[in-house]
Design a protein around this motif. Structure first.
Motif, PDB file in Angstrom:
ATOM      1  N   GLY A  92       0.797  -1.212   0.000  1.00 51.56           N
ATOM      2  CA  GLY A  92       0.000   0.000   0.000  1.00 51.56           C
ATOM      3  C   GLY A  92       0.830   1.263   0.000  1.00 51.56           C
ATOM      4  O   GLY A  92       0.297   2.355  -0.140  1.00 51.56           O
ATOM      5  N   GLY A  93       2.122   1.138   0.152  1.00 54.45           N
ATOM      6  CA  GLY A  93       3.014   2.292   0.125  1.00 54.45           C
ATOM      7  C   GLY A  93       3.877   2.323  -1.124  1.00 54.45           C
ATOM      8  O   GLY A  93       4.791   3.125  -1.245  1.00 54.45           O
ATOM      9  N   GLY A  94       3.594   1.447  -2.071  1.00 57.92           N
ATOM     10  CA  GLY A  94       4.326   1.444  -3.335  1.00 57.92           C
ATOM     11  C   GLY A  94       5.267   0.275  -3.516  1.00 57.92           C
ATOM     12  O   GLY A  94       5.799   0.075  -4.597  1.00 57.92           O
ATOM     13  N   TRP A  95       5.499  -0.505  -2.471  1.00 58.48           N
ATOM     14  CA  TRP A  95       6.373  -1.664  -2.598  1.00 58.48           C
ATOM     15  C   TRP A  95       5.558  -2.884  -2.990  1.00 58.48           C
ATOM     16  O   TRP A  95       4.444  -3.079  -2.521  1.00 58.48           O
ATOM     17  CB  TRP A  95       7.091  -1.962  -1.294  1.00 58.48           C
ATOM     18  CG  TRP A  95       8.133  -0.960  -0.908  1.00 58.48           C
ATOM     19  CD1 TRP A  95       8.767  -0.076  -1.718  1.00 58.48           C
ATOM     20  CD2 TRP A  95       8.655  -0.751   0.399  1.00 58.48           C
ATOM     21  NE1 TRP A  95       9.663   0.667  -0.993  1.00 58.48           N
ATOM     22  CE2 TRP A  95       9.613   0.275   0.303  1.00 58.48           C
ATOM     23  CE3 TRP A  95       8.412  -1.331   1.622  1.00 58.48           C
ATOM     24  CZ2 TRP A  95      10.329   0.727   1.400  1.00 58.48           C
ATOM     25  CZ3 TRP A  95       9.126  -0.880   2.714  1.00 58.48           C
ATOM     26  CH2 TRP A  95      10.070   0.139   2.599  1.00 58.48           C
ATOM     27  N   SER A  96       6.144  -3.717  -3.823  1.00 58.97           N
ATOM     28  CA  SER A  96       5.517  -4.979  -4.213  1.00 58.97           C
ATOM     29  C   SER A  96       6.334  -6.127  -3.654  1.00 58.97           C
ATOM     30  O   SER A  96       7.548  -6.011  -3.456  1.00 58.97           O
ATOM     31  CB  SER A  96       5.459  -5.107  -5.737  1.00 58.97           C
ATOM     32  OG  SER A  96       4.617  -4.128  -6.282  1.00 58.97           O
ATOM     33  N   TYR A  97       5.662  -7.250  -3.416  1.00 52.27           N
ATOM     34  CA  TYR A  97       6.310  -8.464  -2.931  1.00 52.27           C
ATOM     35  C   TYR A  97       6.383  -9.481  -4.054  1.00 52.27           C
ATOM     36  O   TYR A  97       5.414  -9.688  -4.768  1.00 52.27           O
ATOM     37  CB  TYR A  97       5.556  -9.043  -1.729  1.00 52.27           C
ATOM     38  CG  TYR A  97       5.567  -8.094  -0.555  1.00 52.27           C
ATOM     39  CD1 TYR A  97       6.694  -7.975   0.242  1.00 52.27           C
ATOM     40  CD2 TYR A  97       4.476  -7.287  -0.286  1.00 52.27           C
ATOM     41  CE1 TYR A  97       6.727  -7.086   1.300  1.00 52.27           C
ATOM     42  CE2 TYR A  97       4.499  -6.392   0.771  1.00 52.27           C
ATOM     43  CZ  TYR A  97       5.629  -6.292   1.560  1.00 52.27           C
ATOM     44  OH  TYR A  97       5.654  -5.392   2.601  1.00 52.27           O
ATOM     45  N   VAL A  98       7.548 -10.107  -4.182  1.00 52.28           N
ATOM     46  CA  VAL A  98       7.820 -11.056  -5.253  1.00 52.28           C
ATOM     47  C   VAL A  98       8.297 -12.369  -4.624  1.00 52.28           C
ATOM     48  O   VAL A  98       9.205 -12.355  -3.796  1.00 52.28           O
ATOM     49  CB  VAL A  98       8.924 -10.512  -6.194  1.00 52.28           C
ATOM     50  CG1 VAL A  98       9.287 -11.527  -7.255  1.00 52.28           C
ATOM     51  CG2 VAL A  98       8.504  -9.182  -6.810  1.00 52.28           C
ATOM     52  N   VAL A  99       7.664 -13.466  -5.020  1.00 49.33           N
ATOM     53  CA  VAL A  99       8.143 -14.780  -4.592  1.00 49.33           C
ATOM     54  C   VAL A  99       8.897 -15.390  -5.763  1.00 49.33           C
ATOM     55  O   VAL A  99       8.345 -15.579  -6.846  1.00 49.33           O
ATOM     56  CB  VAL A  99       6.991 -15.713  -4.156  1.00 49.33           C
ATOM     57  CG1 VAL A  99       7.521 -17.109  -3.857  1.00 49.33           C
ATOM     58  CG2 VAL A  99       6.284 -15.145  -2.937  1.00 49.33           C
ATOM     59  N   ALA A 100      10.185 -15.666  -5.536  1.00 43.66           N
ATOM     60  CA  ALA A 100      11.038 -16.245  -6.576  1.00 43.66           C
ATOM     61  C   ALA A 100      10.773 -17.743  -6.693  1.00 43.66           C
ATOM     62  O   ALA A 100      10.208 -18.364  -5.784  1.00 43.66           O
ATOM     63  CB  ALA A 100      12.514 -15.990  -6.251  1.00 43.66           C
ATOM     64  N   THR A 101      11.195 -18.310  -7.792  1.00 40.34           N
ATOM     65  CA  THR A 101      10.970 -19.738  -8.020  1.00 40.34           C
ATOM     66  C   THR A 101      11.668 -20.604  -6.979  1.00 40.34           C
ATOM     67  O   THR A 101      11.261 -21.745  -6.751  1.00 40.34           O
ATOM     68  CB  THR A 101      11.416 -20.146  -9.437  1.00 40.34           C
ATOM     69  OG1 THR A 101      12.759 -19.698  -9.641  1.00 40.34           O
ATOM     70  CG2 THR A 101      10.513 -19.523 -10.492  1.00 40.34           C
ATOM     71  N   ASP A 102      12.702 -20.087  -6.319  1.00 46.98           N
ATOM     72  CA  ASP A 102      13.368 -20.855  -5.256  1.00 46.98           C
ATOM     73  C   ASP A 102      12.683 -20.683  -3.901  1.00 46.98           C
ATOM     74  O   ASP A 102      13.129 -21.224  -2.897  1.00 46.98           O
ATOM     75  CB  ASP A 102      14.848 -20.484  -5.164  1.00 46.98           C
ATOM     76  CG  ASP A 102      15.103 -19.078  -4.647  1.00 46.98           C
ATOM     77  OD1 ASP A 102      14.134 -18.298  -4.463  1.00 46.98           O
ATOM     78  OD2 ASP A 102      16.282 -18.730  -4.432  1.00 46.98           O
ATOM     79  N   GLY A 103      11.592 -19.891  -3.858  1.00 46.62           N
ATOM     80  CA  GLY A 103      10.838 -19.709  -2.627  1.00 46.62           C
ATOM     81  C   GLY A 103      11.184 -18.465  -1.840  1.00 46.62           C
ATOM     82  O   GLY A 103      10.444 -18.094  -0.922  1.00 46.62           O
ATOM     83  N   THR A 104      12.291 -17.799  -2.140  1.00 46.98           N
ATOM     84  CA  THR A 104      12.648 -16.586  -1.420  1.00 46.98           C
ATOM     85  C   THR A 104      11.645 -15.478  -1.746  1.00 46.98           C
ATOM     86  O   THR A 104      11.048 -15.451  -2.819  1.00 46.98           O
ATOM     87  CB  THR A 104      14.071 -16.121  -1.772  1.00 46.98           C
ATOM     88  OG1 THR A 104      14.190 -15.981  -3.191  1.00 46.98           O
ATOM     89  CG2 THR A 104      15.117 -17.104  -1.256  1.00 46.98           C
ATOM     90  N   VAL A 105      11.476 -14.563  -0.795  1.00 47.11           N
ATOM     91  CA  VAL A 105      10.528 -13.460  -0.967  1.00 47.11           C
ATOM     92  C   VAL A 105      11.303 -12.152  -0.994  1.00 47.11           C
ATOM     93  O   VAL A 105      12.119 -11.883  -0.116  1.00 47.11           O
ATOM     94  CB  VAL A 105       9.484 -13.435   0.166  1.00 47.11           C
ATOM     95  CG1 VAL A 105       8.483 -12.310  -0.061  1.00 47.11           C
ATOM     96  CG2 VAL A 105       8.773 -14.782   0.280  1.00 47.11           C
ATOM     97  N   TRP A 106      10.999 -11.340  -1.994  1.00 43.89           N
ATOM     98  CA  TRP A 106      11.699 -10.086  -2.233  1.00 43.89           C
ATOM     99  C   TRP A 106      10.706  -8.935  -2.222  1.00 43.89           C
ATOM    100  O   TRP A 106       9.528  -9.122  -2.479  1.00 43.89           O
ATOM    101  CB  TRP A 106      12.413 -10.143  -3.587  1.00 43.89           C
ATOM    102  CG  TRP A 106      13.406 -11.251  -3.657  1.00 43.89           C
ATOM    103  CD1 TRP A 106      13.144 -12.585  -3.860  1.00 43.89           C
ATOM    104  CD2 TRP A 106      14.805 -11.151  -3.496  1.00 43.89           C
ATOM    105  NE1 TRP A 106      14.307 -13.312  -3.836  1.00 43.89           N
ATOM    106  CE2 TRP A 106      15.356 -12.449  -3.618  1.00 43.89           C
ATOM    107  CE3 TRP A 106      15.669 -10.088  -3.267  1.00 43.89           C
ATOM    108  CZ2 TRP A 106      16.704 -12.708  -3.516  1.00 43.89           C
ATOM    109  CZ3 TRP A 106      17.025 -10.336  -3.168  1.00 43.89           C
ATOM    110  CH2 TRP A 106      17.533 -11.634  -3.287  1.00 43.89           C
ATOM    111  N   ARG A 107      11.216  -7.721  -1.949  1.00 43.38           N
ATOM    112  CA  ARG A 107      10.390  -6.513  -1.964  1.00 43.38           C
ATOM    113  C   ARG A 107      11.080  -5.479  -2.846  1.00 43.38           C
ATOM    114  O   ARG A 107      12.294  -5.302  -2.779  1.00 43.38           O
ATOM    115  CB  ARG A 107      10.234  -5.978  -0.543  1.00 43.38           C
ATOM    116  CG  ARG A 107       9.375  -4.730  -0.454  1.00 43.38           C
ATOM    117  CD  ARG A 107       9.296  -4.207   0.953  1.00 43.38           C
ATOM    118  NE  ARG A 107      10.617  -3.806   1.388  1.00 43.38           N
ATOM    119  CZ  ARG A 107      11.021  -3.780   2.649  1.00 43.38           C
ATOM    120  NH1 ARG A 107      10.211  -4.148   3.609  1.00 43.38           N
ATOM    121  NH2 ARG A 107      12.228  -3.394   2.974  1.00 43.38           N
TER     122      ARG A 107
END
Length: 148
Positions: A92-107
């Motif tokens: 809601g503040g402009g950041w998106s969350y990404v789940v990589a194919t290896d399972g790690t989560v990125w912002r």
């Protein structure tokens, strides 16, 4: 959430995790479209989406349909040299969350993921969900959102 309306000028909305009606269909649609982390498949078998609109700027984990729309419009997010991921939600503040194919989560560091500036947030989806839980707990106790 005592005092929410007094502080923000409106009553709290519905903050919830919505259960999926047809987890097999959701998972099939997702896995047919792109390589997907196992944790994400497990998550979408049970959960339709998460809406925490009143916690800080808000936190959302999109439905499979939302993830598929983003994938169709923008393609996978390049997380690393040989690693792609799917945008699964935002804060809601402009950041998106990404789940990589290896399972790690990125912002994302900005409101776009085109710039490939991503920060590792969690080693897996379970840890991201635990961090969101801590953010909700902190918000209820202090009115301050977490740092997810």
């Amino acid at each position: 959430m005592d005092g929410f309306e007094l502080k923000y000028g409106f009553p709290p909305g519905d903050n919830q995790a919505l259960l999926v009606e047809d987890g097999q269909r959701a998972v099939a649609a997702l896995t047919d479209s792109s390589p997907v982390a196992t944790d994400l498949v497990t998550f979408y078998r049970s959960i339709h989406e998460v809406v925490l609109a009143d916690v800080g700027n808000g936190y959302w984990i999109d439905s499979v349909d939302g993830v598929l729309v983003m994938l169709a419009e923008y393609g996978p997010v390049h997380v690393g040299e040989d690693l792609d991921g799917l945008v699964i939600g935002s804060d809601g503040g402009g950041w998106s969350y990404v789940v990589a194919t290896d399972g790690t989560v990125w912002r994302t560091q900005t409101a776009t993921w085109d710039e490939h500036d991503l920060d590792l947030v969690a080693d897996d989806l379970r840890l991201l969900l635990e961090l969101l839980e801590h953010s909700v707990t902190r918000f209820i106790a202090t009115g301050e959102p977490g740092f997810v």
